[in-house]
Scaffold this motif. Structure first.
Motif, mmCIF file in Angstrom:
data_model
loop_
_atom_site.group_PDB
_atom_site.id
_atom_site.type_symbol
_atom_site.label_atom_id
_atom_site.label_comp_id
_atom_site.label_asym_id
_atom_site.label_seq_id
_atom_site.Cartn_x
_atom_site.Cartn_y
_atom_site.Cartn_z
ATOM 1 N N UNK A 223 0.767 -1.168 -0.038
ATOM 2 C CA UNK A 223 -0.128 -0.001 0.107
ATOM 3 C C UNK A 223 0.935 1.308 0.035
ATOM 4 N N UNK A 224 2.206 1.035 0.509
ATOM 5 C CA UNK A 224 3.055 2.340 0.388
ATOM 6 C C UNK A 224 3.194 2.747 -0.958
ATOM 7 N N UNK A 225 3.521 1.813 -1.815
ATOM 8 C CA UNK A 225 3.835 2.304 -3.136
ATOM 9 C C UNK A 225 2.554 3.031 -3.872
ATOM 10 N N UNK A 226 1.593 2.287 -3.548
ATOM 11 C CA UNK A 226 0.229 3.061 -4.024
ATOM 12 C C UNK A 226 0.180 4.365 -3.443
ATOM 13 N N UNK A 227 0.445 4.578 -2.370
ATOM 14 C CA UNK A 227 0.539 5.977 -1.566
ATOM 15 C C UNK A 227 1.443 6.960 -2.485
ATOM 16 N N UNK A 228 2.446 6.457 -2.971
ATOM 17 C CA UNK A 228 3.355 7.601 -3.511
ATOM 18 C C UNK A 228 2.673 7.839 -4.982
ATOM 19 N N UNK A 229 2.022 6.679 -5.509
ATOM 20 C CA UNK A 229 1.191 7.145 -6.752
ATOM 21 C C UNK A 229 0.229 8.139 -6.772
ATOM 22 N N UNK A 230 -0.536 8.076 -5.617
ATOM 23 C CA UNK A 230 -1.486 9.117 -5.133
ATOM 24 C C UNK A 230 -0.982 10.425 -4.880
ATOM 25 N N UNK B 91 2.708 16.075 -1.062
ATOM 26 C CA UNK B 91 4.016 16.073 -0.649
ATOM 27 C C UNK B 91 3.727 15.253 0.724
ATOM 28 N N UNK B 92 3.024 15.670 1.728
ATOM 29 C CA UNK B 92 2.923 14.937 2.867
ATOM 30 C C UNK B 92 2.631 13.234 2.760
ATOM 31 N N UNK B 93 1.826 12.929 1.836
ATOM 32 C CA UNK B 93 1.512 11.677 1.572
ATOM 33 C C UNK B 93 2.879 11.110 0.872
ATOM 34 N N UNK B 94 3.542 11.610 0.314
ATOM 35 C CA UNK B 94 4.640 11.162 -0.462
ATOM 36 C C UNK B 94 5.716 11.156 0.514
ATOM 37 N N UNK B 95 6.038 11.800 1.455
ATOM 38 C CA UNK B 95 6.826 11.750 2.525
ATOM 39 C C UNK B 95 6.844 10.562 3.453
ATOM 40 N N UNK B 96 5.419 10.509 3.932
ATOM 41 C CA UNK B 96 4.920 9.408 4.835
ATOM 42 C C UNK B 96 4.896 8.118 3.942
ATOM 43 N N UNK B 97 4.614 8.164 2.758
ATOM 44 C CA UNK B 97 4.457 6.895 2.118
ATOM 45 C C UNK B 97 5.952 6.365 1.971
ATOM 46 N N UNK B 98 6.684 7.253 1.658
ATOM 47 C CA UNK B 98 8.367 6.939 1.404
ATOM 48 C C UNK B 98 8.692 6.188 2.785
ATOM 49 N N UNK B 99 8.341 6.880 3.790
ATOM 50 C CA UNK B 99 8.729 6.073 5.171
ATOM 51 C C UNK B 99 8.121 5.108 5.440
ATOM 52 N N UNK C 20 5.829 -2.594 12.370
ATOM 53 C CA UNK C 20 5.071 -1.639 13.149
ATOM 54 C C UNK C 20 5.519 -0.147 12.690
ATOM 55 N N UNK C 21 6.463 -0.164 12.002
ATOM 56 C CA UNK C 21 6.981 1.315 11.370
ATOM 57 C C UNK C 21 6.149 1.508 10.057
ATOM 58 N N UNK C 22 5.924 0.504 9.285
ATOM 59 C CA UNK C 22 4.967 0.340 8.087
ATOM 60 C C UNK C 22 3.611 0.865 8.684
ATOM 61 N N UNK C 23 3.076 0.241 9.709
ATOM 62 C CA UNK C 23 1.586 0.312 10.254
ATOM 63 C C UNK C 23 1.407 1.741 10.661
ATOM 64 N N UNK C 24 2.435 2.227 11.338
ATOM 65 C CA UNK C 24 2.529 3.657 12.029
ATOM 66 C C UNK C 24 2.303 4.717 10.861
ATOM 67 N N UNK C 25 3.115 4.544 9.921
ATOM 68 C CA UNK C 25 3.300 5.734 8.551
ATOM 69 C C UNK C 25 1.907 5.565 8.013
ATOM 70 N N UNK C 26 1.355 4.082 7.528
ATOM 71 C CA UNK C 26 0.218 4.207 6.781
ATOM 72 C C UNK C 26 -0.910 4.624 7.480
ATOM 73 N N UNK C 27 -0.949 4.475 9.033
ATOM 74 C CA UNK C 27 -2.141 5.110 9.805
ATOM 75 C C UNK C 27 -2.032 6.784 9.537
ATOM 76 N N UNK D 161 -0.635 8.230 7.086
ATOM 77 C CA UNK D 161 -1.251 8.654 5.678
ATOM 78 C C UNK D 161 -2.621 8.622 5.449
ATOM 79 N N UNK D 162 -3.431 7.590 6.051
ATOM 80 C CA UNK D 162 -4.711 7.678 5.883
ATOM 81 C C UNK D 162 -5.307 8.636 6.509
ATOM 82 N N UNK D 163 -4.950 9.054 7.607
ATOM 83 C CA UNK D 163 -5.200 10.220 8.415
ATOM 84 C C UNK D 163 -5.173 11.481 7.635
ATOM 85 N N UNK D 164 -4.043 11.762 6.971
ATOM 86 C CA UNK D 164 -4.114 12.724 6.140
ATOM 87 C C UNK D 164 -4.758 12.776 5.082
#
Length: 126
Positions: free
Chosen positions: A1-8, A38-46, A53-60, A62-65
């Motif tokens: 899902x992180x890569x899809x975040x970068x597309x969005x 830009x915010x989604x891109x930064x946290x999507x990259x992270x 746990x890191x992936x879950x944190x940053x995806x949560x 992103x979905x909040x943003x």
């Protein structure tokens, strides 16, 4: 899902830049989708991380943003359209289109994230 975040993120950045230059570079608020991108891109990259746990944190994050951006864009599109009609003038088509496109993109993104979260929970081994 992180890569899809970068597309969005890229889509939102493009939307913001096209809106800004489409208004003749007069309205800096047309860049709002770019800032959300830009915010989604930064946290999507992270979120591209082997650590769960890191992936879950940053995806949560992103979905909040995404949810905040969707609510804001949808609210702004509806209210600016209503305000323009109540004043008896035509709404700014570029602004309304950009707000609608941002709301649509972020709605799709949030729904995809929610589906991904549900699937991940179902597939989790206990």
């Amino acid at each position: 899902m992180a890569k899809i975040t970068l597309v969005f993120a890229v889509l939102l950045i493009i939307l913001g830049l096209v809106s800004y230059f489409g208004t003749g570079s007069l309205h800096p608020t047309a860049l709002i989708p770019t800032w959300f991108g830009i915010a989604l891109g930064v946290f999507g990259f992270l979120a591209i991380s082997p650590g769960e746990s890191r992936r879950k944190l940053f995806m949560h994050i992103n979905v909040t943003i995404g949810l905040i951006g969707f609510i804001g864009a949808a609210w702004r599109a509806v209210s600016s359209y209503g305000h323009a009609r109540s004043e008896g003038i035509d709404p700014d088509k570029i602004a309304l289109g950009a707000q609608g496109a941002m709301a649509g993109l972020l709605l799709i993104y949030v729904l995809m994230c929610v589906k991904s979260f549900i699937d991940a929970r179902r597939n989790r081994t206990v």
